[in-house]
Scaffold this active site. Structure first.
Site, short mmCIF file in Angstrom:
data_model
loop_
_atom_site.label_atom_id
_atom_site.label_comp_id
_atom_site.label_asym_id
_atom_site.label_seq_id
_atom_site.Cartn_x
_atom_site.Cartn_y
_atom_site.Cartn_z
N TYR A 36 44.52 50.34 42.60
CA TYR A 36 45.30 49.04 41.70
C TYR A 36 46.24 49.62 41.24
CZ TYR A 36 41.06 45.97 43.27
OH TYR A 36 40.20 45.30 43.92
N LEU A 186 37.72 32.25 42.04
CA LEU A 186 38.73 31.15 41.76
C LEU A 186 39.72 31.16 42.86
CD1 LEU A 186 39.16 31.69 37.89
CD2 LEU A 186 37.73 30.21 39.16
N ARG A 188 41.61 33.42 43.86
CA ARG A 188 42.63 34.15 43.42
C ARG A 188 43.54 33.27 42.65
NH1 ARG A 188 42.96 38.77 46.76
NH2 ARG A 188 41.18 38.86 48.33
N GLY A 189 43.21 32.28 42.04
CA GLY A 189 43.81 31.34 41.35
C GLY A 189 43.94 29.82 41.89
N SER A 192 41.49 27.42 40.45
CA SER A 192 41.61 27.60 38.87
C SER A 192 41.85 26.21 38.39
CB SER A 192 42.38 28.82 38.46
OG SER A 192 43.82 28.25 38.63
N1 LIG Z 1 36.50 44.11 47.15
C1 LIG Z 1 37.35 43.59 47.42
O1 LIG Z 1 38.08 43.64 48.67
C2 LIG Z 1 38.17 42.84 46.23
C3 LIG Z 1 39.23 42.10 46.88
C4 LIG Z 1 40.03 41.46 45.72
C5 LIG Z 1 39.57 41.37 44.46
N2 LIG Z 1 38.53 42.22 44.28
C6 LIG Z 1 38.03 42.46 42.54
O2 LIG Z 1 37.42 41.14 42.22
C7 LIG Z 1 38.16 40.96 40.98
C8 LIG Z 1 38.56 39.61 40.68
O3 LIG Z 1 39.46 39.18 41.87
P1 LIG Z 1 40.60 38.03 41.96
O4 LIG Z 1 41.57 38.41 40.69
O5 LIG Z 1 40.91 37.87 43.15
O6 LIG Z 1 39.61 36.56 41.26
P2 LIG Z 1 39.86 35.39 41.07
O7 LIG Z 1 39.06 35.29 39.63
O8 LIG Z 1 39.56 34.42 42.09
O9 LIG Z 1 41.41 34.78 40.45
C9 LIG Z 1 41.78 35.54 39.45
C10 LIG Z 1 43.41 34.77 39.04
O10 LIG Z 1 43.30 33.40 38.85
C11 LIG Z 1 44.11 32.99 38.05
N3 LIG Z 1 43.56 32.26 36.88
C12 LIG Z 1 43.96 30.97 36.42
N4 LIG Z 1 43.16 30.56 35.63
C13 LIG Z 1 42.26 31.46 35.49
C14 LIG Z 1 41.16 31.60 34.38
N5 LIG Z 1 40.83 30.51 33.61
N6 LIG Z 1 40.30 32.70 34.58
C15 LIG Z 1 40.70 33.57 35.39
N7 LIG Z 1 41.67 33.44 36.22
C16 LIG Z 1 42.52 32.49 36.25
C17 LIG Z 1 44.83 34.38 37.49
O11 LIG Z 1 46.20 34.15 38.38
P3 LIG Z 1 47.41 33.70 37.58
O12 LIG Z 1 47.39 34.34 36.19
O13 LIG Z 1 48.38 34.15 38.35
O14 LIG Z 1 47.40 32.15 37.29
C18 LIG Z 1 44.13 35.49 38.03
O15 LIG Z 1 44.70 36.52 38.48
C19 LIG Z 1 39.47 41.79 41.07
O16 LIG Z 1 39.94 42.32 39.60
C20 LIG Z 1 38.86 42.92 41.68
O17 LIG Z 1 38.21 43.74 40.96
C21 LIG Z 1 37.74 42.90 45.04
#
Ligand SMILES: NC(=O)c1ccc[n+]([C@@H]2O[C@H](COP(=O)([O-])OP(=O)(O)OC[C@H]3O[C@@H](n4cnc5c(N)ncnc54)[C@H](OP(=O)(O)O)[C@@H]3O)[C@@H](O)[C@H]2O)c1
Length: 311
Positions: A36, A186, A188-189, A192
């Site tokens: 990352y 979420l 990826r947003g 959200s």
């Molecule tokens: N193993 C794998 O293959 C894999 C793949 C992907 C992720 N992951 C892990 O999972 C973690 C979470 O993944 P993700 O970031 O895709 O998950 P997510 O929680 O589905 O999406 C997060 C995104 O949602 C938006 N958002 C809007 N409101 C929010 C709120 N109240 N709280 C949190 N987010 C909000 C933000 O984007 P904006 O700021 O742009 O609105 C934020 O970047 C990553 O950090 C990573 O460590 C693992």
């Protein structure tokens, strides 16, 4: 992940403040990948942990994804020699002498899983790693890995709109005593409640190429979010909180990994922990976004084809 370039630009000071605020609020699990931002995310975590007790936090690290200086992605390397090399750099960047959970980000099709896991098992024996994890692995791989060394946790996408894991993977993990860290809670947003049709994405933002955010699918997916907004609103919770609460309700062995990258997102996320939703409320949330209702796959087609969990 979103703090290190994968979802477009972010602010390092705000990222560190967000991790610190999460730890202050009692969050103990930090998930990262050495790829990352090519080490950037591990350095952020190091910064955020300065002055804190290492044993108060569980650090989960994914390795194996190959990058280039122009941000390109170049496949995976999970050979034993690569495991040791990635681990050495990770420990140095994090400023710690052990990783709590270490896992290949993807199953490397060119390396038997037994070899990758064998190297991690040795690192566990030598004290550099505490537990073995996997990511986006399918049942057969999980069983092969588990036969070499007990797998502690599987990280995999799991949300209201990504429920493929329920068919075979979740039952197999339960049989073997493996927890799930659910990512993309979420979507990826998208789920959200803060995404909109006119929101622009930069070229480096994964979502610019994600099928569920593509113009032809976005309207249908945002229409689902509007149904969820009505159901959530009637219970005085936000869309994001409803989506997180639903994943939390899947069982004590399913741990939502929420990708908050700012403190305002973190506070909304933390609000989901105190909700008292009755089974009827959760059923209404689930009915708002039925399984398979989403338009588009969770990754572009060529990525889906390489996912061990989708075989
Ligand atoms: N193993 C794998 O293959 C894999 C793949 C992907 C992720 N992951 C892990 O999972 C973690 C979470 O993944 P993700 O970031 O895709 O998950 P997510 O929680 O589905 O999406 C997060 C995104 O949602 C938006 N958002 C809007 N409101 C929010 C709120 N109240 N709280 C949190 N987010 C909000 C933000 O984007 P904006 O700021 O742009 O609105 C934020 O970047 C990553 O950090 C990573 O460590 C693992």
């Amino acid at each position: 992940m979103g703090m290190s370039g994968v979802y477009g630009p972010s602010d390092d000071a705000e990222s560190v403040a967000t991790v610190r605020a999460a730890l202050d609020a009692g969050i103990t699990l930090l998930d990262t990948g050495d790829f990352y931002g090519m080490g950037h995310n591990e350095l952020l975590i190091r910064d955020a942990l300065r002055g804190r007790r290492r044993e108060d936090v569980v650090i989960s690290v994914k390795f194996g994804a190959l990058r280039g200086p122009d941000n390109r992605w170049g496949g995976n390397d999970a050979r034993p020699a690569a495991v040791w090399n990635f681990l050495a750099y990770t420990l140095r960047r994090l400023g710690t002498d052990y990783v709590d959970v270490y896992r290949p980000a993807r199953v490397d099709p060119n390396v038997p899983i037994e070899e990758t896991v064998g190297a991690i098992a040795e690192a566990i024996e030598q004290g550099y790693v505490r537990r073995l994890g996997l990511s986006e692995a399918g049942v057969e791989t999980i069983r092969h890995a588990h036969a070499v060394h007990p797998v502690s946790d599987l990280q995999i996408e799991y949300s209201l709109i990504s429920r493929g894991v329920e068919d075979e993977i979740l039952p197999a993990c339960r049989e073997l005593g493996i927890t799930i860290t659910a990512y993309g809670v979420l979507s990826r947003g998208l789920l959200s409640g803060h995404w909109s049709r006119d929101r622009a994405t930069s070229a480096g933002d994964f979502r610019a190429h994600a099928p569920r955010f593509a113009a032809e699918n976005l309207d249908r997916n945002l229409a689902l979010v509007e149904v969820l907004r009505r159901v959530a609103g009637a219970r005085d919770v936000t869309v994001a909180q409803a989506a997180i609460a639903w994943v939390l309700s899947r069982g004590d062995d399913v741990i939502p990994l929420v990708g908050a990258r700012r403190r305002d997102q973190l506070s909304e996320t933390l609000g989901a922990l105190d909700l008292e939703l009755a089974p009827d409320d959760l059923a209404a949330i689930e009915a708002a976004v039925p399984p398979d209702a989403a338009a588009g796959a969770r990754y572009p087609e060529f990525v889906m084809a390489d996912l061990d969990s989708e075989r």
